[in-house]
Design an enzyme around this catalytic site. Structure first.
Site, short mmCIF file in Angstrom:
data_model
loop_
_atom_site.label_atom_id
_atom_site.label_comp_id
_atom_site.label_asym_id
_atom_site.label_seq_id
_atom_site.Cartn_x
_atom_site.Cartn_y
_atom_site.Cartn_z
N ASP A 1 69.33 30.63 46.53
CA ASP A 1 69.17 29.19 46.38
C ASP A 1 70.60 28.63 46.41
O ASP A 1 71.58 29.35 46.17
CB ASP A 1 68.46 28.82 45.07
CG ASP A 1 67.91 27.39 45.13
OD1 ASP A 1 68.36 26.62 46.00
OD2 ASP A 1 67.05 27.05 44.30
C1 BGC Z 1 66.71 23.81 45.67
C2 BGC Z 1 66.02 24.50 46.84
C3 BGC Z 1 66.49 23.90 48.13
C4 BGC Z 1 68.00 24.03 48.21
C5 BGC Z 1 68.58 23.44 49.48
C6 BGC Z 1 68.22 23.78 45.84
O1 BGC Z 1 68.80 22.97 44.87
O2 BGC Z 1 66.39 24.47 44.48
O3 BGC Z 1 64.63 24.40 46.72
O4 BGC Z 1 65.87 24.53 49.21
O5 BGC Z 1 68.57 23.34 47.11
O6 BGC Z 1 68.50 22.06 49.44
#
Ligand code: BGC
Length: 756
Positions: free
Chosen positions: A232
């Protein structure tokens, strides 16, 4: 690209080039290597639309992305219980990605809705792992059929936003397997997502990014995952151990800092270069899979896709209450539409999944020219502040109409990525509005826009409740078609709506203490808890009404007795007994009649959605394998079925079982036993060999020589008590009660024989 070719290519790369491929080039691209012609690949958020940022990048939904189509969020798509429909949505998204050159869309998000409070519940599917996994699998299947990857997320046990980057989810082995891993398992093993996104949090003290058992042993070893694991955004904790644990790609770019750590570790002999090569190969495999399957003729037709978004929304809206058959409404009647959300619906949540919708259809947009519908705002832009003037106007218009429809729900400030809800209530001003309108208008209907359960203190005052969830940019059109009967509602709740937050099983422990969050409710998540406790709930899991009626008949099992290695086929006939065509979500639950482990009273093991014309009957068939009857056994660290009877329950919701049958399942696995002096006679007697060996000992008088037929003895010690005393007496008790007839050496000898 073939494996040989990939390896040949990797062979030509320098150590630095290889390390650079293991983190992003920027926020949304993988790194390229120009010298060798290795292309970059773009990834973008979703998953209920394409959030492609081509200008300023961020992962919080702050900066704009291209105009796109916002489909219903996970909360709603799960409510459709319609795999084909969601596969279709995936196909549309895949096509959009091809047209926009996006190689992987970041989703679906399958985290279990452990508490109604989780800020991201609107993105998540269900409190039930099977629903989450099946609906995610359906979406993955559609997207990947267009040669675009998905990233099932957030792996693992990421069920709150509070302290999401530092908290540790403390979950016992069985609960992890039966609930939290299970939400990913089916989708990963059957649909092979191109990538898996590891979550920010720790699991039992170890960061997900560093969790080898999860990222490698389970994901790859047990489930056959063959794509790459991506962090993530910002979830990397300690780059070298993360890489070793199975975290291949770090996102976003770390400015080269972590790449350097990889290079140094290899140079200093702390990291096998083959571990790096492995990650590079996994990443390039996907980069080339996309690159070599580009569809140049793909188009992103926003208007066409808006129509599909409406089609999905029609099946994500759950009819929760319809007293006196008030719905559907007549298009000719005088009706008051009340509430800001009628004009500006809340149709998606905030954060990284936020789509820049190319157009939004509110319910008011659809009806404003009909002439018979009035509108009152009800509450203002500050959705949490009571505005007396707006309420008075709403009450007046509602009083003059034949019926009032109030569009209410949760404002963005109440639920979003990044923070959790602090309570389960709706804004007071909206509760107040509903009460006041219902007081003057008996035919009041409330349409809710929210991603997770809300308390409904006014539920008994209104005749209709429609749960619209956050159903994407076409929600208004879909709601109107349902209100006026153009569409027959067919969605069901993928989660329980408890009366109040305090009823939720995780209530006492939800955010834990500091960074330690103990999942003390164990496997009793959602209906597994409410139903086992026989607790009253506002609306049960799997519940939803229709404008027609369905009858269930003819439940048949393919066998009355099976082994745990066999499959059982279950069939049931479902008939549309009403006068309108409609769809029914048929649910199959399994209940273990008697179990030595603590189990929920029932668990969902199958569902199917059938489309029926009035009078039509269809047979729905389910196939149940071992997993339908098994629990996770922590002694053998495997799924295990305890021999015995299981009830097969088929119904309309977890609380509305229409038909049931019983099957006996015999286990083919003998659990290892090891007896000690502390083993009770009751346990020993369950074992055939032990029974034979200990039979003579059972004949010894071990409770102190009372005459069997003496009245005194009978009133002091009943035969039930005698039996219980023996059953719960440990083997070593023989030394105390056999008056020296048995020695410790003899018992040890017996144990040796038993354990041999
Ligand atoms: C979120 C993800 C997301 C990623 C990219 C993170 O903060 O938890 O779900 O895909 O950011 O934006």
């Amino acid at each position: 690209m073939t494996r040989e070719k990939l390896q040949e290519l990797i062979g030509k790369m320098t150590l630095e080039e290889k390390a650079s491929l293991c983190s992003g080039a920027d926020f949304w691209h993988t790194e390229s290597v120009e010298r060798l012609g290795i292309p970059a690949m773009m990834v973008s958020d979703g998953p209920h639309g394409l959030r492609k940022q081509d200008q300023e990048a961020d992962h919080l939904g702050v900066n704009d992305s291209i105009k796109a189509v916002c489909f219903p969020a996970g909360c709603g798509t799960a409510a459709s219980f319609n795999r084909e429909l969601i596969t279709g949505m995936g196909e549309v998204l895949g096509e959009e990605c091809q047209a926009e050159g996006v190689g992987v869309i970041l989703g679906p998000a399958v985290n279990i809705k452990r508490s109604p409070l989780c800020g991201r519940n609107f993105e998540y599917y269900s409190e039930d792992p099977m629903v989450a996994s099946e609906m995610a699998g359906a979406l993955i299947k559609g997207v990947q059929s267009k040669n675009v990857g998905t990233s099932i997320k957030h792996f693992l046990a990421n069920n709150q936003e509070t302290r999401r980057m530092s908290s540790s989810s403390e979950v016992d082995e069985r609960t992890l397997r039966e609930i939290y891993l299970a939400a990913f398992e089916g989708a990963v093993s059957s649909q092979k997502p191109w990538t898996v996104m590891c979550s920010y949090n720790k699991i039992n003290g170890t960061y997900a990014a560093e969790h080898k058992e999860a990222l490698t042993d389970i994901l790859r070893g047990e489930w056959g995952f063959d794509g790459f694991v991506v962090s993530d955004w910002g979830a990397v904790n300690n780059r070298v151990p993360d890489l070793e644990a199975g975290l291949d790609l770090e996102m976003p770019a770390s400015g080269g800092i972590n790449d350097e750590q990889i290079v140094d570790a290899v140079k200093e002999g702390r990291l096998e270069e083959s571990v790096l090569d492995r990650a590079v190969e996994r990443i390039l495999n996907i980069v080339y899979r996309f690159q070599e399957n580009r569809n140049d003729s793909a188009v992103f037709d926003r208007d066409k896709d808006h129509e599909y978004a409406k089609k999905v929304a029609e099946e994500t809206i759950v009819l929760l209450k319809n007293e006196d058959g008030l719905l559907p409404l007549s298009e000719k009647e005088e009706i008051a539409f009340i509430g800001k959300y009628a004009r500006q619906p809340r149709f998606q949540g905030g954060g990284s999944s936020h789509i820049n919708s190319h157009k939004v259809t509110g319910a008011w947009d659809v009806v404003k020219d009909w002439g018979n519908i009035t509108f009152a705002e009800g509450y203002g832009d500050q959705e949490d502040v009571t505005d007396e003037a707006l309420i008075a106007e709403a009450v007046e218009k509602a009083g003059k109409a034949k019926a009032a429809v109030i569009f209410a729900g949760l404002p963005d400030a109440f639920e979003s990525e990044g923070f959790d809800r602090s309570h389960m209530g709706m804004p007071n001003c909206q509760n107040e509005l509903i009460n006041r309108v219902a007081a003057v208008q008996p035919n009041t209907i409330v349409v809710l826009h929210n991603g997770s359960p809300v308390e409904m203190p006014w539920a008994d005052q209104v005749k209709g409740i429609v749960e619209a969830y956050l159903s994407g940019q076409a929600v208004g059109a879909a709601v109107v078609d349902i209100l006026f009967g153009k569409v027959n509602p067919s969605a069901k709740l993928p989660e329980t709506f408890p009366y109040k937050l305090e009823d939720n099983p995780s209530y006492l422990y939800y955010l834990g203490e500091g960074d330690k969050v103990e999942y003390r409710e164990g496997v009793f998540v959602g209906y597994r808890y409410y139903d086992t406790k026989k607790m009253d709930v506002r609306f049960p899991f799997g519940y939803g009404l229709s404008y027609t009626t369905f009858a269930y008949s003819n439940l048949k099992l393919s066998a009355a007795q099976i082994k745990d290695t066999d499959t059982l086929t279950v069939s049931v006939d479902v008939t549309n007994t009403g006068s309108m065509a409609g769809k029914e979500v048929v649910q199959l639950y399994v209940s273990d009649v008697e179990s030595t482990v603590i189990r929920p009273v029932k668990e969902l093991k199958g569902f199917d959605k059938v489309d029926l014309q009035p009078g039509e009957t269809k047979t729905v068939t389910f196939t149940l394998g071992k997993r339908a009857f098994a629990y996770w056994n922590t002694q053998i660290h495997d799924w295990h079925v305890e021999s015995g009877e299981f009830r097969i329950l088929v119904g309309k919701s977890s609380r509305d079982i229409q038909l049931e049958e019983t099957v006996t399942v015999e286990s083919t696995v003998k659990l290892p036993v090891h007896f000690t002096l502390d083993s009770t006679f009751g346990d020993l007697m369950q074992d055939k060999k032990a029974r034979e060996i200990l039979e003579p000992m059972m004949k010894l008088d071990m409770v102190g020589g009372q005459e069997e037929d003496s009245d005194v003895a009978a009133s002091a010690i009943s035969s039930e008590m005698m039996e219980a005393m023996m059953k719960y007496m440990p083997l070593r008790g023989v030394l105390s009660f056999s008056s020296g007839k048995v020695s410790l050496e003899q018992l040890q000898g017996l144990l040796d024989q038993l354990n041999a």
